[in-house]
Design a protein around this motif. Structure first.
Motif, PDB file in Angstrom:
ATOM      1  N   VAL A  84       3.946  10.386  -6.508  1.00 16.05           N
ATOM      2  CA  VAL A  84       2.708  11.128  -6.741  1.00 16.05           C
ATOM      3  C   VAL A  84       3.022  12.529  -7.237  1.00 16.05           C
ATOM      4  CG1 VAL A  84       0.712  12.132  -5.571  1.00 16.05           C
ATOM      5  CG2 VAL A  84       1.354   9.762  -5.134  1.00 16.05           C
ATOM      6  N   ASP A  94      -1.368   9.610 -11.435  1.00 14.45           N
ATOM      7  CA  ASP A  94      -0.942   8.566 -10.505  1.00 14.45           C
ATOM      8  C   ASP A  94      -0.533   7.281 -11.216  1.00 14.45           C
ATOM      9  OD1 ASP A  94      -0.639   8.044  -7.622  1.00 14.45           O
ATOM     10  OD2 ASP A  94      -2.027   6.425  -8.025  1.00 14.45           O
ATOM     11  N   ARG A  95       0.047   7.431 -12.366  1.00 13.63           N
ATOM     12  CA  ARG A  95       0.520   6.242 -13.060  1.00 13.63           C
ATOM     13  C   ARG A  95       1.744   5.660 -12.345  1.00 13.63           C
ATOM     14  NH1 ARG A  95      -0.294   4.414 -18.161  1.00 13.63           N
ATOM     15  NH2 ARG A  95      -1.464   6.267 -18.743  1.00 13.63           N
ATOM     16  N   GLY A  97       2.799   6.167  -9.220  1.00 14.73           N
ATOM     17  CA  GLY A  97       2.519   5.698  -7.872  1.00 14.73           C
ATOM     18  C   GLY A  97       1.843   4.340  -7.864  1.00 14.73           C
ATOM     19  N   SER A  98       0.843   4.207  -8.717  1.00  7.05           N
ATOM     20  CA  SER A  98       0.152   2.919  -8.767  1.00  7.05           C
ATOM     21  C   SER A  98       1.075   1.825  -9.279  1.00  7.05           C
ATOM     22  CB  SER A  98      -1.067   3.044  -9.686  1.00  7.05           C
ATOM     23  OG  SER A  98      -1.983   3.964  -9.136  1.00  7.05           O
ATOM     24  N   VAL A 101       3.203   0.716  -6.471  1.00  5.25           N
ATOM     25  CA  VAL A 101       2.463  -0.099  -5.504  1.00  5.25           C
ATOM     26  C   VAL A 101       2.199  -1.491  -6.084  1.00  5.25           C
ATOM     27  CG1 VAL A 101       0.285  -0.305  -4.284  1.00  5.25           C
ATOM     28  CG2 VAL A 101       1.439   1.890  -4.387  1.00  5.25           C
ATOM     29  N   PHE A 102       1.811  -1.541  -7.334  1.00  3.82           N
ATOM     30  CA  PHE A 102       1.541  -2.849  -7.950  1.00  3.82           C
ATOM     31  C   PHE A 102       2.812  -3.688  -8.047  1.00  3.82           C
ATOM     32  CE2 PHE A 102      -2.099  -0.645 -10.380  1.00  3.82           C
ATOM     33  CZ  PHE A 102      -2.899  -0.761  -9.252  1.00  3.82           C
ATOM     34  N   MET A 114      -2.937  -5.192 -13.675  1.00  2.00           N
ATOM     35  CA  MET A 114      -1.829  -4.521 -12.948  1.00  2.00           C
ATOM     36  C   MET A 114      -0.533  -4.612 -13.737  1.00  2.00           C
ATOM     37  SD  MET A 114      -2.462  -5.760  -9.028  1.00  2.00           S
ATOM     38  CE  MET A 114      -3.964  -5.427  -8.155  1.00  2.00           C
ATOM     39  N   HIS A 117      -0.620  -2.238 -16.425  1.00  4.94           N
ATOM     40  CA  HIS A 117      -0.368  -0.874 -15.945  1.00  4.94           C
ATOM     41  C   HIS A 117       1.131  -0.642 -15.721  1.00  4.94           C
ATOM     42  CE1 HIS A 117      -1.235   2.896 -13.913  1.00  4.94           C
ATOM     43  NE2 HIS A 117      -0.401   2.523 -12.948  1.00  4.94           N
TER      44      HIS A 117
ATOM     45  N   PRO B 237      -7.577  -2.144 -11.903  1.00  4.09           N
ATOM     46  CA  PRO B 237      -7.039  -2.120 -10.536  1.00  4.09           C
ATOM     47  C   PRO B 237      -7.090  -0.724  -9.903  1.00  4.09           C
ATOM     48  CG  PRO B 237      -5.251  -2.194 -12.100  1.00  4.09           C
ATOM     49  CD  PRO B 237      -6.506  -2.284 -12.914  1.00  4.09           C
ATOM     50  N   ALA B 239      -5.060   1.190  -6.800  1.00  2.00           N
ATOM     51  CA  ALA B 239      -3.960   1.126  -5.815  1.00  2.00           C
ATOM     52  C   ALA B 239      -4.478   1.441  -4.414  1.00  2.00           C
ATOM     53  CB  ALA B 239      -2.862   2.109  -6.192  1.00  2.00           C
ATOM     54  N   HIS B 241      -3.375   3.274  -2.053  1.00  2.00           N
ATOM     55  CA  HIS B 241      -3.363   4.676  -1.612  1.00  2.00           C
ATOM     56  C   HIS B 241      -4.455   5.467  -2.314  1.00  2.00           C
ATOM     57  CE1 HIS B 241      -0.803   4.646  -5.226  1.00  2.00           C
ATOM     58  NE2 HIS B 241      -1.097   5.922  -5.349  1.00  2.00           N
ATOM     59  N   THR B 294      -4.966   2.577 -17.284  1.00  2.00           N
ATOM     60  CA  THR B 294      -5.066   1.183 -16.885  1.00  2.00           C
ATOM     61  C   THR B 294      -5.205   1.033 -15.370  1.00  2.00           C
ATOM     62  OG1 THR B 294      -2.670   1.157 -16.920  1.00  2.00           O
ATOM     63  CG2 THR B 294      -3.811   0.297 -18.855  1.00  2.00           C
ATOM     64  N   GLY B 297      -6.735   6.729 -10.872  1.00  2.00           N
ATOM     65  CA  GLY B 297      -5.857   7.742 -10.306  1.00  2.00           C
ATOM     66  C   GLY B 297      -6.625   8.714  -9.442  1.00  2.00           C
ATOM     67  N   PHE B 298      -5.861   9.637  -8.869  1.00  2.00           N
ATOM     68  CA  PHE B 298      -6.490  10.643  -8.006  1.00  2.00           C
ATOM     69  C   PHE B 298      -7.491  11.495  -8.778  1.00  2.00           C
ATOM     70  CE2 PHE B 298      -2.484   9.863  -5.718  1.00  2.00           C
ATOM     71  CZ  PHE B 298      -2.993   9.564  -4.465  1.00  2.00           C
TER      72      PHE B 298
END
Lengths: 678, 340
Positions: A84, A94-95, A97-98, A101-102, A114, A117, B237, B239, B241, B294, B297-298
């Motif tokens: 992050v 948050d590319r 971080g996501s 997670v994905f 996903m 992404h 999607p 996430a 968090h 895609t 985000g925060f």
């Protein structure tokens, strides 16, 4: 592979985070560590810590800081938070971080969106810059650490080093005078002289060694070549030596001297009529010292060896020795009298039995023997209760008694053997005493083992003559007395050595407490010099009185005269009636059981001494001069309470140090109570 | 779910990417077409479109004359959807909105009740000055907005999707108005405050309107395309968090939350309902798509949190007395909430 790149990126970022965190923690932990280390260096500089302890302290401080840094480095870093952080720094929204997670989701749960992404994120990894996200900044506490490090270096550099060996200490006389009080040092020297005399008299090597040590220390102290620490260490060593030293038990005849002198004075007539040798012996006996008596006996032995004494003279000496032996004999005189009476009765009964044996005489003989045994047991018990002293006295008494008997015994050519037989009963006729030996005449009624050992004495006396036998017995008594004198001297020397060492140590302690300022030292020195001179009688206050025509008198004598006579000299006390009235009600004087009290009186003699000037030719300043000098030299600028405390302390010190009667000590204390500041 | 075949996976990914691109293109066309009429108000337009594409409703608050009605009308023209407008007045009755049963004589002469649909039955409904109607009338919108259907007597009538309600209210003229109850407010996905235009935008507005040449807009999307866009928006999607972050924001609007800011504990009587969280995540998806992302985000969550939460926070007496603005409270919540 692509996910591996993402993981590697996160790893580098986390390493930088750990590094930054470790540096921060190290600096933060170093702050107290360096502060403590600076304190430790200071303590080491002043000698409270050794180099080894300083090393341990440094290792502890730095080790703790390192440990904190290590813990901070190993503390887990949240991977998602790191990503992050990278997203924020690279404006990725948050590319990363996501995507992370994905990527952790199972493949079947991963939607095409996903996957899309993740693919787009991986394609942008080359744009990710770690440095803006995880910058390596200098720790926030680094300036403070550097400042403390500079302080530490300053402390190490500027503070005086304490570990190089100090140069040998050579004290100047001024320093020596500060170390010990000169007046008390003189007193210590007097004590040392007494100790040396006692050590020489006792002949004990240990005491002579201790006396030599103290003498050498005193010499170095006078020369100023000994430090206070070394002096105290050597005093401690002497204390240890004294504690380990066990002198032979001293047995004196103090309890017997008065009895000896009294019995001799009763038994001997006017001393002027006695011969020279007898008078000398009597004088030594009256002196009450074992050494002197031994010396007198030795002279007498020498006289017996060299000269042939006349019969009257020998009788007198024998009588003196017999009385001396009786006086020294620890047994009760009444018991001895009983034993003599019982022995006489036994002899008579034995004679009767030899002539005619009857049942009645036999019973009487048994009763007499029983009474004699009880008396002998009583005497033996008295001697036993006295312990070693009793045995010694018994031994000396026996030797003296033998000498007296030998002197009384005439040579064979001058005195018939029959007369001797009549004077002393045969040994086989005497009843056995408590030691299993035949009973002796009255003066030998209490035999000792030493006597048993010397049972061959009568044969030697018979061969060499009475005078030589007496000399031999007196020689034994003299040797025993000499031994007692040495033991007594050794015991006194031990006490004297302990007193000397203790006095020297107290001198050091008092000097260190008192010498706070130079002015106080000067006052104390002047006070002590004056006090000791007056105590020695070399300097009197009365000499300072103009026109004084009286004899020199010490301050203590003056105080005694003023206090006890209650009638001061007319030239100092013009109003005598008033003075008498005041003296009757003054403090420290008593009449009957009622202690005197009420108003304070004036010690006029002292006042006059202070008020008058001394002669310019006098070397030492008087107490009045010291007070006046203090008054002239800034006395008025100091608080009365402060001056009062100094003077009272000096007075108390003098009262403790000198032998001043209690009645006179109350004078001084009451005076200071009256002038106490309020 | 992802197909097992890698080629199929790649194809699905490509299709997803294409759908995202199509969405963005359509959204851009809608925006540009609306901006032919509406000057400025980029955020307002995006917010309204986000609510439309998220199957939500929007409450516009602003003084009269700022173009709220024009915006809604333009939107209806652009998306080629039925547009209805109701001017809420105090004497407006629910039947005036929903409709009523009327006795109708049939060809054979028989009479029977027939439901006469009200203006509610449309795709885009403009409830102008909704706070001037009585709560009874306002409540007539509740079922339509929440369930997409209307019940009259014992008969329910389903509204044709997409159904989008745009309500407006004047914050100044409060006399004779009936503030919307919390339940009604909660039905609105966004509450957008229409600001007064700046000088440049105002100048442009003058130039366009006083010249006599009213700009015309054309329909760029149809109903089907709009529904397809709504479907695409649901597939982006989020996430875990990010979702947790949105929910933490929602949680902190409640004064009973331990981590709530001091202002919330002091001035807030009640926080947002779960509809607030739904609104945040739905709108965040639209925003992420619009920005070309895609995944949500925060930033997307933070950007939509204010319009989604401001009308769901109920101030207490102290907050009302001190004139506390709920926007400030939401801003404080955003500032004090950690991302991860």
């Amino acid at each position: 592979m692509a996910l591996g790149a993402l993981t590697r990126l996160a790893f580098y970022a986390r390493m930088r985070i750990r590094l930054q965190r470790s540096g921060e923690a190290l600096c933060t932990a170093l702050l107290p560590g360096l502060a403590l280390l600076s304190c430790a260096v200071l303590l080491a500089k002043v000698g409270w810590l050794t180099l080894n302890e300083l090393g341990w302290a440094a290792a502890g401080c730095l080790g703790c800081a390192g440990l904190v840094a290590l813990v901070a480095a190993l503390w887990p870093v949240n991977l998602l938070a790191t990503l992050v952080r990278l997203d924020e720094a690279n404006r990725f929204s948050d590319r990363l971080g996501s995507a992370h997670v994905f990527s952790l989701l199972p493949a079947e749960r991963r939607t095409p969106e996903m996957q899309l992404h993740i693919q787009r994120t991986l394609s942008l990894l080359h744009q990710v810059r770690i440095t803006p996200a995880v910058p390596l900044r200098p720790p926030r506490d680094l300036p403070a650490c550097l400042g403390l490090a500079l302080v530490l270096g300053f402390v190490c550099q500027v503070a005086p080093p304490s570990y190089p060996p100090l140069p040998p200490l050579t004290l100047t006389p001024e320093v020596t005078e500060r170390l010990v009080d000169p007046g008390r040092l003189r007193e210590n020297e007097r004590q040392l002289q007494q100790l040396q005399q006692l050590a020489a008299r006792s002949g004990d090597e240990t005491m002579q060694q201790i006396a030599g040590e103290l003498d050498e220390m005193m010499g170095r102290l006078r020369a100023g070549t000994i430090s206070q620490q070394e002096l105290l260490e050597r005093l401690d060593a002497i204390d240890a030596l004294l504690a380990a030293y066990h002198p032979p038990e001293a047995v004196g005849l103090e309890s017997a001297w008065e009895e000896v002198i009294r019995s001799i004075e009763e038994g001997i007539g006017p001393q002027e009529a006695l011969p020279e040798s007898t008078r000398a012996l009597l004088e030594r006996i009256e002196a009450g010292q074992e050494g002197a008596l031994a010396e007198a006996l030795e002279q007498l032995v020498q006289l017996l060896h060299t000269e042939e004494l006349e019969q009257p003279h020998r009788e007198e000496i024998a009588e003196l020795l017999a009385q001396l032996a009786d006086a020294i004999d620890p047994g009760d005189p009444r018991v001895r009298q009983q034993i003599a009476e019982h022995s006489q009765e036994i002899r008579q009964l034995q004679e009767r039995l030899a002539r005619r044996e009857s049942r009645r005489d036999r019973r009487r003989l048994d009763q007499a023997l029983e009474r004699l045994a009880r008396s002998q047991e009583q005497m033996a018990g008295q001697i036993g209760d006295m312990g070693r002293e009793g045995a010694t006295r018994q031994e000396i008494s026996s030797a003296l008694r033998e000498g007296a008997n030998a002197l009384r015994q005439q040579p064979e050519e001058e005195r018939p053997a029959q007369a001797e037989q009549e004077a002393t009963p045969p040994p086989e006729e005497m009843p056995p005493d408590q030691f299993g030996q035949p009973a002796r005449p009255m003066q030998e009624a209490s035999p000792t083992p030493q006597e048993v050992a010397g049972s061959e004495g009568p044969q030697i006396q018979a061969e060499q003559g009475g005078q030589q036998a007496a000399a031999s017995s007196l020689q034994q008594a003299s040797a025993r007395l000499r031994q007692m004198d040495q033991e007594q001297a050794a015991s006194e020397a031990l006490d004297q050595a302990e007193r000397t060492a203790q006095a020297l140590r107290e001198n050091l302690q008092r000097s260190s407490q008192q010498a706070t300022t130079e002015q106080q030292e000067q006052q104390a020195d002047a006070y002590w010099e004056s006090f000791l001179d007056r105590a020695d009688g070399r300097q009197t206050e009365r000499q300072a009185i103009p026109g004084g025509q009286q004899e020199p008198e010490s301050g203590l004598q003056q105080a005694e005269r003023v206090a006890m006579a209650s009638e001061p000299p007319d030239d100092r006390r013009p109003d005598r009636a008033v003075e008498e009235e005041q003296t009757e009600t003054s403090y420290g004087f008593e009449r009957g059981d009622q202690a005197a009290g009420g108003e304070a009186t004036e010690l006029g003699g002292t006042r006059v001494q202070v008020a008058e000037e001394r002669e310019p030719t006098q070397a030492q300043p008087t107490t009045g001069d010291v007070f006046y000098m203090a008054a002239r030299d800034g006395f008025a600028t100091r608080a009365y309470r402060e001056v009062y405390v100094q003077y009272q302390r000096a007075a108390e010190t003098a009262l403790e140090a000198e032998e001043i009667p209690l009645g006179f000590q109350s004078f001084v204390r009451r005076y200071f109570e009256l002038v106490e500041p309020r | 779910m992802q197909p097992a075949n890698p080629s199929a996976v790649g194809e699905a990914v490509a299709q997803a990417a294409e759908r995202f691109e199509t969405f963005r293109a359509r959204f851009a066309r809608l925006t540009s077409e609306i901006q032919k009429v509406i000057v400025g108000y980029q955020e307002i337009i995006e917010g309204v479109l986000s609510c439309l594409l998220s199957d939500g409703h929007v409450l516009l608050e602003g003084v009269p004359g700022l173009g709220k009605t024009i915006l809604v009308r333009t939107l209806g023209e652009v998306v080629q959807l039925d547009f209805g407008r109701i001017q809420f007045t105090p004497d407006l009755m629910p039947a005036d909105i929903i409709g009523t049963n009327l006795i109708v004589q049939g060809p054979d002469g028989s009479r029977q009740f027939q439901f006469q649909r009200g203006p509610l039955f449309t795709h885009i409904l403009l409830a102008d000055e909704v706070n001037r109607a009585t709560p009874k009338t306002q409540s007539a919108l509740l079922q339509a907005m929440a369930e997409g259907q209307v019940t009259v007597s014992t008969q329910s009538y389903t509204l044709c999707p997409p159904y989008f309600v745009i309500a407006t209210q004047n914050p100044l003229e409060m006399e004779g108005t009936y503030p919307l109850p919390e339940a009604q407010l909660d039905r609105f996905m966004f509450k957008l405050k229409v600001p007064f235009p700046n000088l440049e935008d105002l100048n442009t507005i003058m130039n366009r309107t006083i010249g006599g040449q009213n700009p015309s807009v054309s329909a760029v999307t149809g109903r089907e395309e709009l529904l397809e866009m709504q479907q695409v928006a649901r597939r982006i999607p989020i996430a875990p968090h990010i979702q947790l972050y949105a929910l933490r924001l929602l949680e902190k609007t409640h004064p009973i939350c331990k981590q709530a800011p001091g202002a919330v504990k002091q001035y807030v009587k009640a926080g947002s309902s779960p509809r607030g969280g739904q609104a945040i995540l739905k709108a965040a998806r639209i925003r992420a798509l619009v920005r070309g992302e895609t995944a949500v985000g925060f930033e997307d969550v933070q950007a939509v949190a204010l319009p989604a939460l401001r009308h769901r926070i109920l101030l207490n007496f102290e907050g009302e007395a001190e004139g506390v603005d709920t926007d400030d409270i939401v801003a404080q919540i955003l500032a004090e909430t950690k991302k991860a």
